[in-house]
Design a protein around this motif. Structure first.
Motif, short mmCIF file in Angstrom:
data_model
loop_
_atom_site.label_atom_id
_atom_site.label_comp_id
_atom_site.label_asym_id
_atom_site.label_seq_id
_atom_site.Cartn_x
_atom_site.Cartn_y
_atom_site.Cartn_z
N ILE A 38 33.91 54.80 34.94
CA ILE A 38 33.33 55.42 36.14
C ILE A 38 33.43 54.48 37.34
CG2 ILE A 38 31.18 56.27 37.13
CD1 ILE A 38 30.43 57.25 34.31
N VAL A 39 33.12 53.21 37.10
CA VAL A 39 33.16 52.23 38.20
C VAL A 39 34.58 52.06 38.71
CG1 VAL A 39 32.75 49.82 38.80
CG2 VAL A 39 31.07 51.08 37.44
N ARG A 40 35.55 52.02 37.80
CA ARG A 40 36.94 51.80 38.22
C ARG A 40 37.43 52.90 39.14
NH1 ARG A 40 38.02 50.39 32.76
NH2 ARG A 40 39.04 52.40 32.46
N THR A 41 37.00 54.12 38.91
CA THR A 41 37.46 55.25 39.72
C THR A 41 36.48 55.63 40.82
OG1 THR A 41 36.47 56.83 38.16
CG2 THR A 41 38.76 56.17 37.77
N ARG A 74 31.11 43.85 37.41
CA ARG A 74 32.04 43.18 38.34
C ARG A 74 33.47 43.25 37.82
NH1 ARG A 74 27.84 39.07 38.35
NH2 ARG A 74 26.54 39.29 40.23
N GLU A 75 33.64 43.05 36.52
CA GLU A 75 34.99 43.15 35.95
C GLU A 75 35.56 44.55 36.13
OE1 GLU A 75 34.75 41.98 31.92
OE2 GLU A 75 34.24 39.89 32.35
N ALA A 76 34.70 45.56 36.02
CA ALA A 76 35.16 46.93 36.23
C ALA A 76 35.58 47.13 37.69
CB ALA A 76 34.07 47.93 35.85
N VAL A 77 34.81 46.56 38.61
CA VAL A 77 35.19 46.64 40.02
C VAL A 77 36.52 45.94 40.25
CG1 VAL A 77 34.55 45.96 42.37
CG2 VAL A 77 32.81 46.85 40.81
N ASP A 78 36.68 44.77 39.63
CA ASP A 78 37.95 44.03 39.75
C ASP A 78 39.11 44.84 39.20
OD1 ASP A 78 36.53 41.98 40.84
OD2 ASP A 78 36.47 40.77 39.03
N ARG A 79 38.89 45.46 38.06
CA ARG A 79 39.97 46.25 37.46
C ARG A 79 40.32 47.46 38.31
NH1 ARG A 79 44.50 45.83 34.75
NH2 ARG A 79 45.12 47.87 33.91
N ALA A 95 39.98 47.65 41.57
CA ALA A 95 40.73 47.16 42.73
C ALA A 95 42.17 46.84 42.35
CB ALA A 95 40.04 45.92 43.29
N ARG A 96 42.36 46.24 41.17
CA ARG A 96 43.71 45.90 40.73
C ARG A 96 44.54 47.18 40.51
NH1 ARG A 96 42.20 42.42 37.48
NH2 ARG A 96 42.24 43.49 35.47
N ASP A 97 43.92 48.18 39.89
CA ASP A 97 44.65 49.44 39.68
C ASP A 97 45.03 50.08 41.01
OD1 ASP A 97 44.35 49.04 36.99
OD2 ASP A 97 42.64 50.41 36.77
N LYS A 98 44.13 50.01 41.98
CA LYS A 98 44.41 50.63 43.27
C LYS A 98 45.53 49.90 43.99
CE LYS A 98 43.68 53.78 46.31
NZ LYS A 98 42.36 53.98 46.95
N VAL A 99 45.49 48.58 43.95
CA VAL A 99 46.53 47.80 44.62
C VAL A 99 47.88 48.02 43.97
CG1 VAL A 99 47.33 45.44 45.05
CG2 VAL A 99 44.97 46.05 45.53
N ALA A 143 36.78 41.47 45.05
CA ALA A 143 37.69 42.06 44.07
C ALA A 143 39.05 42.38 44.69
CB ALA A 143 37.07 43.33 43.50
N TYR A 144 39.04 42.90 45.91
CA TYR A 144 40.32 43.21 46.55
C TYR A 144 41.05 41.94 46.97
CZ TYR A 144 39.89 48.26 46.54
OH TYR A 144 39.84 49.56 46.14
N HIS A 145 40.30 40.90 47.33
CA HIS A 145 40.95 39.62 47.59
C HIS A 145 41.74 39.17 46.37
CE1 HIS A 145 39.40 39.19 51.48
NE2 HIS A 145 38.28 38.54 51.24
N ALA A 146 41.07 39.18 45.21
CA ALA A 146 41.73 38.72 43.98
C ALA A 146 42.91 39.62 43.60
CB ALA A 146 40.71 38.66 42.84
#
Length: 792
Positions: free
Chosen positions: A230-233, A274-279, A281-285, A340-343
């Protein structure tokens, strides 16, 4: 009949009981779907969700506020004995008595009709339209109110169910994203496990307890995975997940509070969030469109980075304006998404680094990384203020990445400049050398070549583009360009010589015009680099200036050497019998000097003057040097005619060289002084003209004088010796007077000139003998006077 009436009455009473029971079941079902929603802080309208939009149930159809099919079935399993428990908000999912099969079928049928009478019917039903209308009004009121305020930090956990649902039922709730109710039952199941664990603490753990612990672990793992999904999307689907994120935040808070209690998962739930947020952001990028090949679109990387920047800004705006409302302040939602988007961007840029090989792509990547990412279109956007002011807008990339990218860009700039310089050499050969085209002239009628303009434009363009990124890159690019230019003068010189030697017109004066044009060209290049880049790269400018100066000097020497080679045969035939009667050789010499004058006039100062001065010196030195070679003797009174020719020709040569810019004025009197000696009718008067000659040319020796006298026809005798002794005495006094004169040491015209003079032993003996008869100074031999003859 009474029996029939009793039977009818009994049936009627049974129908009334059935109706009452049905009404009781309906009331129990309705109350069963409310209590958790009414008591939970995660539900709209409760204390823990002050700003939650009333439209959340419609956006999340499986939230606790809406009865799931499992809950409906579970409620229908309740007996009349559990009605009180249902009304207290603690729905019981497990029945300890076996229900009658027929009664169960009846209840299931009635439950189906009840479910159809609720909101699970068609979307076209009027109650649904009424609900949507109420929701729209609530949304409008929410927009007018405090729409951007975050959730309250504290909350009250609802009362846990006395008897939790089964593992499969809880898992079903998790799959259907009924997170609040699934978590409450999961907590109830965990509490039940802890009680049993305490009760059996002194005994060996039974299999059932281990199985229950395993079930808890699996359920918690499923719950964490569902929350992570849910967080990732959540950024891509903020409207759908808004209500679910409220439950996610409360579950994270509650589980971190119970982190040390048995039955849960290892690790922080906040870290998992936080890891879900990072993931996400990574999927979106990584999902931003990227051309699979670099060959199809020359601007593939610039286009991709533009789309990436647009996607970042949109997502961060959603995180700031929408997602933040679903979390308490302690989550620091906006800052977490920025980090997250920075990383994610930093990781993505390292991938792009491997694909960027051309100069244009490397510049786009470097410019976007260093400048545009922090610019007003992405992280510096006004839409992200004031929150971005408190966050760190710098991109999370390591120093090695930027250093590698800068180095790779500078190396590519050098390679691109080298290719451009090679192409300029090819064009110069194709358009000029191979076809024999004369160089162009500018407004001042100076020979010029345009390739230095192309070089300056190329370097300037690279420097300006780099300056748009930052000053450090500008300095690095300038140093790289100047470093590559440092080797260009040598390559140009080698190529020019090779083309000239292979040309069928190697001695054509056209190559002199080329030299003049390139002297002007490289001189302008040196001036431009010194004026433009001396402050930013002083060492590189100095190194390039040395190479350019060496090339300019080589071109000037080549121009002079070609002139000297052309006039050599004419100078060799000076001071001969033919020279005295024929002016053809001198005319050719003069014509070649006139051509050199034209070339020097087409050169930028001071290069023309330098060439003219050195050519002037060479011609005069070689001209008077012909007197010293004893090739001809002006007998029979021809010395007067020879003296006049020497005076006239030296005057013409001085005139032409001064017109082309020669600064060697000290050479002008030599023709006049030598003519005075050669043309004197009376030999006794020659001694009177030695003093001016020696004062202006201190390196004029007795050997040179003997050669001049031999040219005049005076090769021996008493007067010959007197003239030589007079010069010897003058040299002693003149040398002492000019010993401290720098100009006297630098102006050496006769010093390197050999004088071919014949001497006879008999004449020396006669001089020795006559010295006893005529003891005067005038008849004394040079050796008796204290010095050896200068010509020996």
């Amino acid at each position: 009949m009474p029996q029939v009436m009793d039977t009818s009455s009994q049936i009627q009473h049974e129908d009334e009981d059935t109706t009452k029971k049905t009404s009781g079941v309906l009331e129990t079902f309705r109350n069963g779907i409310r209590p958790v929603a009414q008591k939970s802080p995660l539900t709209p309208g409760s204390r823990g969700s002050k700003n939650q939009s009333p439209s959340t149930p419609s956006k999340a159809p499986h939230s606790p506020g809406v009865t799931s099919p499992l809950r409906s079935v579970a409620v229908l399993f309740h007996t009349e004995d559990h009605d009180d428990e249902s009304q207290k908000g603690r729905p019981v999912m497990r029945s300890r008595t076996e229900p009658n099969v027929a009664r169960l079928d009846s209840l299931l049928k009635k439950g189906a009709s009840i479910r159809r009478s609720l909101r699970f019917g068609s979307k076209k039903d009027k109650p649904q339209d009424a609900f949507l209308a109420v929701r729209d009004e609530a949304e409008e009121e929410g927009e007018e109110g405090e729409a951007w305020e975050e959730m309250e930090e504290t909350y009250t956990l609802p009362e846990l169910p006395r008897i939790p649902l089964s593992v499969m039922q809880i898992n079903k709730l998790i799959e259907m994203e009924v997170l609040e109710e699934a978590h409450l039952h999961l907590l109830a199941l965990r509490a039940e496990f802890q009680r049993e664990r305490l009760r059996l603490a002194q005994e060996d753990s039974p299999v059932e307890l281990a199985k229950k612990e395993k079930d808890l672990s699996l359920l918690y793992a499923d719950l964490r995975l569902k929350m992570a999904s849910i967080v990732r999307t959540s950024v891509s689907l903020p409207a759908r997940n808004e209500g679910l994120l409220v439950h996610v935040a409360r579950i994270v808070q509650e589980e971190d509070k119970r982190a040390r209690e048995p039955g849960g998962l290892q690790g922080s739930w906040m870290d998992a969030w936080r890891e879900a947020v990072d993931r996400g952001a990574r999927d979106k990028v990584e999902g931003v469109h990227l051309e699979p090949s670099n060959d199809g679109n020359a601007s593939w990387l610039a286009v991709h980075l533009g789309l990436l920047g647009k996607a970042l800004l949109e997502d961060l705006e959603k995180a700031k304006n929408e997602l933040r409302r679903s979390y308490p302040p302690s989550f620091r939602v906006f800052a977490t998404y920025v980090r997250a988007y920075h990383a994610a961007v930093g990781r993505h840029l390292r991938t792009l680094e491997g694909r960027a090989t051309r100069l244009k792509d490397l510049y786009a990547l470097l410019d976007w990384t260093v400048r545009r990412y922090r610019g007003e279109r992405i992280m510096g956007s006004a839409a992200l203020e004031p929150d971005m002011s408190a966050a760190d807008a710098d991109l999370r990339v390591d120093d090695d990445f930027l250093r590698r990218l800068r180095t790779k860009f500078c190396d590519t700039v050098k390679e691109d400049l080298r290719a451009s310089l090679d192409r300029l050499l090819e064009l110069e050969n194709e358009e000029m050398w191979s076809v024999g085209k004369r160089p162009d002239t500018d407004a001042d009628r100076l020979f010029t070549s345009v390739f230095h303009v192309d070089i300056c434009t190329k370097v300037r363009g690279n420097a300006v583009n780099a300056a748009h990124v930052d000053g450090e890159l500008e300095r690095d690019v300038i140093a790289s360009c100047l470093g590559e230019l440092k080797g260009f003068p040598k390559r140009f010189e080698d190529e020019f010589r090779r083309r000239r030697r292979s040309s069928a017109r190697a001695d054509d004066p056209l190559w002199s015009e080329y030299r003049v044009a390139y002297v002007n060209c490289f001189s302008a290049l040196r001036v431009h680099t010194e004026e433009s880049y001396r402050r930013s790269s002083p060492l590189a400018v100095a190194a390039l200036g040395e190479e350019v100066s060496r090339l300019v000097l080589a071109l000037r020497d080549g121009l002079r050497e070609q002139f000297e080679e052309d006039v050599k045969p004419y100078l060799r035939r000076m001071m001969t019998r033919k020279w005295l009667t024929n002016d053809d050789d001198f005319d050719r010499l003069y014509a070649r000097a006139e051509l050199l004058a034209q070339h020097c006039a087409a050169a930028r100062p001071p290069h023309g003057q330098e060439v003219a001065s050195r050519a002037h010196y060479h011609v005069l030195k070689e001209y008077v040097g012909q007197l010293m070679k004893n090739k001809y003797s002006c007998k029979n009174r021809k010395h007067d005619e020879a003296a006049g020719k020497i005076r006239a020709q030296c005057s013409k040569l001085a005139d032409v060289f001064h017109r082309m810019g020669s600064r060697e004025d000290w050479l002008d009197p030599v023709g006049e002084r030598l003519s005075d000696i050669v043309g004197q009718e009376n030999k006794n008067h020659i001694k009177e003209h030695l003093q001016p000659l020696l004062e202006q040319y201190p390196d004029f020796s007795c050997r040179h004088l003997a050669a001049v006298l031999a040219f005049r026809g005076l090769m021996c005798g008493r007067e010959h010796r007197r003239i030589l002794r007079r010069l010897e005495r003058l040299r002693k006094t003149t040398t002492a007077a000019t010993s401290d004169d720098d100009d006297g040491r630098e102006r050496s015209l006769f010093g390197g000139t050999e004088a071919a003079v014949r001497t006879d032993c008999l004449s020396d003996v006669s001089v020795f003998c006559f010295s006893f008869v005529f003891p005067g100074d005038e008849l004394r031999s040079p050796s008796a006077a204290g010095s050896s003859p200068a010509w020996k």
